[in-house]
Design a protein around this motif. Sequence first.
Motif, PDB file in Angstrom:
ATOM      1  N   SER A   1       0.618  11.646 -10.126  1.00 24.79           N
ATOM      2  CA  SER A   1      -0.159  12.888 -10.072  1.00 24.79           C
ATOM      3  C   SER A   1       0.734  14.095 -10.314  1.00 24.79           C
ATOM      4  CB  SER A   1      -0.889  13.007  -8.736  1.00 24.79           C
ATOM      5  OG  SER A   1       0.022  13.181  -7.686  1.00 24.79           O
TER       6      SER A   1
ATOM      7  N   ALA B   1       0.907   3.995  -2.961  1.00 25.14           N
ATOM      8  CA  ALA B   1       0.563   5.380  -2.640  1.00 25.14           C
ATOM      9  C   ALA B   1       1.661   6.320  -3.123  1.00 25.14           C
ATOM     10  CB  ALA B   1       0.349   5.541  -1.137  1.00 25.14           C
ATOM     11  N   ASP B   2       2.916   5.940  -2.915  1.00 26.52           N
ATOM     12  CA  ASP B   2       4.029   6.752  -3.388  1.00 26.52           C
ATOM     13  C   ASP B   2       4.005   6.864  -4.906  1.00 26.52           C
ATOM     14  OD1 ASP B   2       6.360   8.303  -2.842  1.00 26.52           O
ATOM     15  OD2 ASP B   2       7.574   6.618  -3.561  1.00 26.52           O
ATOM     16  N   LYS B   3       3.724   5.762  -5.566  1.00 23.42           N
ATOM     17  CA  LYS B   3       3.648   5.762  -7.033  1.00 23.42           C
ATOM     18  C   LYS B   3       2.515   6.660  -7.523  1.00 23.42           C
ATOM     19  CE  LYS B   3       5.131   4.130 -10.924  1.00 23.42           C
ATOM     20  NZ  LYS B   3       6.401   4.574 -11.446  1.00 23.42           N
ATOM     21  N   SER B   4       1.378   6.653  -6.813  1.00 21.20           N
ATOM     22  CA  SER B   4       0.261   7.490  -7.243  1.00 21.20           C
ATOM     23  C   SER B   4       0.599   8.969  -7.100  1.00 21.20           C
ATOM     24  CB  SER B   4      -1.005   7.143  -6.461  1.00 21.20           C
ATOM     25  OG  SER B   4      -0.865   7.501  -5.112  1.00 21.20           O
ATOM     26  N   TYR B   5       1.333   9.350  -6.055  1.00 21.14           N
ATOM     27  CA  TYR B   5       1.756  10.742  -5.920  1.00 21.14           C
ATOM     28  C   TYR B   5       2.730  11.118  -7.028  1.00 21.14           C
ATOM     29  CZ  TYR B   5      -0.537  11.847  -1.545  1.00 21.14           C
ATOM     30  OH  TYR B   5      -1.469  12.119  -0.590  1.00 21.14           O
ATOM     31  N   GLU B   6       3.617  10.209  -7.400  1.00 22.65           N
ATOM     32  CA  GLU B   6       4.529  10.476  -8.508  1.00 22.65           C
ATOM     33  C   GLU B   6       3.758  10.693  -9.802  1.00 22.65           C
ATOM     34  OE1 GLU B   6       7.471   7.430  -8.927  1.00 22.65           O
ATOM     35  OE2 GLU B   6       8.208   7.681  -6.886  1.00 22.65           O
TER      36      GLU B   6
ATOM     37  N   SER C   1       0.824  -1.206   0.000  1.00 24.49           N
ATOM     38  CA  SER C   1       0.000   0.000   0.000  1.00 24.49           C
ATOM     39  C   SER C   1       0.862   1.262   0.000  1.00 24.49           C
ATOM     40  CB  SER C   1      -0.919  -0.009   1.214  1.00 24.49           C
ATOM     41  OG  SER C   1      -1.664   1.159   1.286  1.00 24.49           O
ATOM     42  N   MET C   2       1.941   1.269   0.780  1.00 19.62           N
ATOM     43  CA  MET C   2       2.826   2.433   0.812  1.00 19.62           C
ATOM     44  C   MET C   2       3.511   2.641  -0.529  1.00 19.62           C
ATOM     45  SD  MET C   2       4.482   2.362   4.681  1.00 19.62           S
ATOM     46  CE  MET C   2       5.994   1.771   4.026  1.00 19.62           C
ATOM     47  N   ILE C   3       3.949   1.571  -1.150  1.00 16.68           N
ATOM     48  CA  ILE C   3       4.610   1.675  -2.451  1.00 16.68           C
ATOM     49  C   ILE C   3       3.646   2.222  -3.501  1.00 16.68           C
ATOM     50  CG2 ILE C   3       5.619   0.322  -4.334  1.00 16.68           C
ATOM     51  CD1 ILE C   3       6.817  -1.506  -2.097  1.00 16.68           C
TER      52      ILE C   3
ATOM     53  N   ASP D   1      -1.043  17.410  -8.902  1.00 15.72           N
ATOM     54  CA  ASP D   1      -0.416  17.357  -7.587  1.00 15.72           C
ATOM     55  C   ASP D   1      -1.418  17.777  -6.521  1.00 15.72           C
ATOM     56  OD1 ASP D   1       1.352  17.186  -5.536  1.00 15.72           O
ATOM     57  OD2 ASP D   1       2.619  18.854  -6.181  1.00 15.72           O
TER      58      ASP D   1
END
Length: 138
Positions: A45, A38-43, A34-36, A51
């Motif tokens: 966006s 989530a980080d990918k989704s922010y990248e 989930s953390m990985i 953003d």
Amino acid sequence: SVVCTISATMVHKLTNQVGLLGLILGTCVTLAISMILADKSYELSALHGFDPSPELSSRANKKKRQGSTNSNIALEKEESLLGKTGRMFRTSPTLAGLFGEVISFQSLSTVLNVCFVRQLKDSIPIDTDRASFTGQFY
């Protein structure tokens, strides 16, 4: 969520198959995934211009453009997050009441959960049996 509900109904079966330690390790694995993601989704966006934090980005850009002393003066003039929150609660007493209600319910829920877990630990001393029993409630 749907996954949590399905997982909770399977706690009894899973504790019999993989044990309590296996359940804890499974939780760690799913949280890491989930953390990985989530980080990918922010990248993604940020890459495509969606953003979710434009205010923080604009502050960072202002700070880079101005000197450190000038940026501190400019940031002090802007309303802080705490100031915005205080203003929001002063202008909406209903929101302040809801905040108090949420805090009190969360506090009481935590106390009740601690009492329940202590009593359950006395009643069912084996960890896997206790996890199976509590999994039936979720």
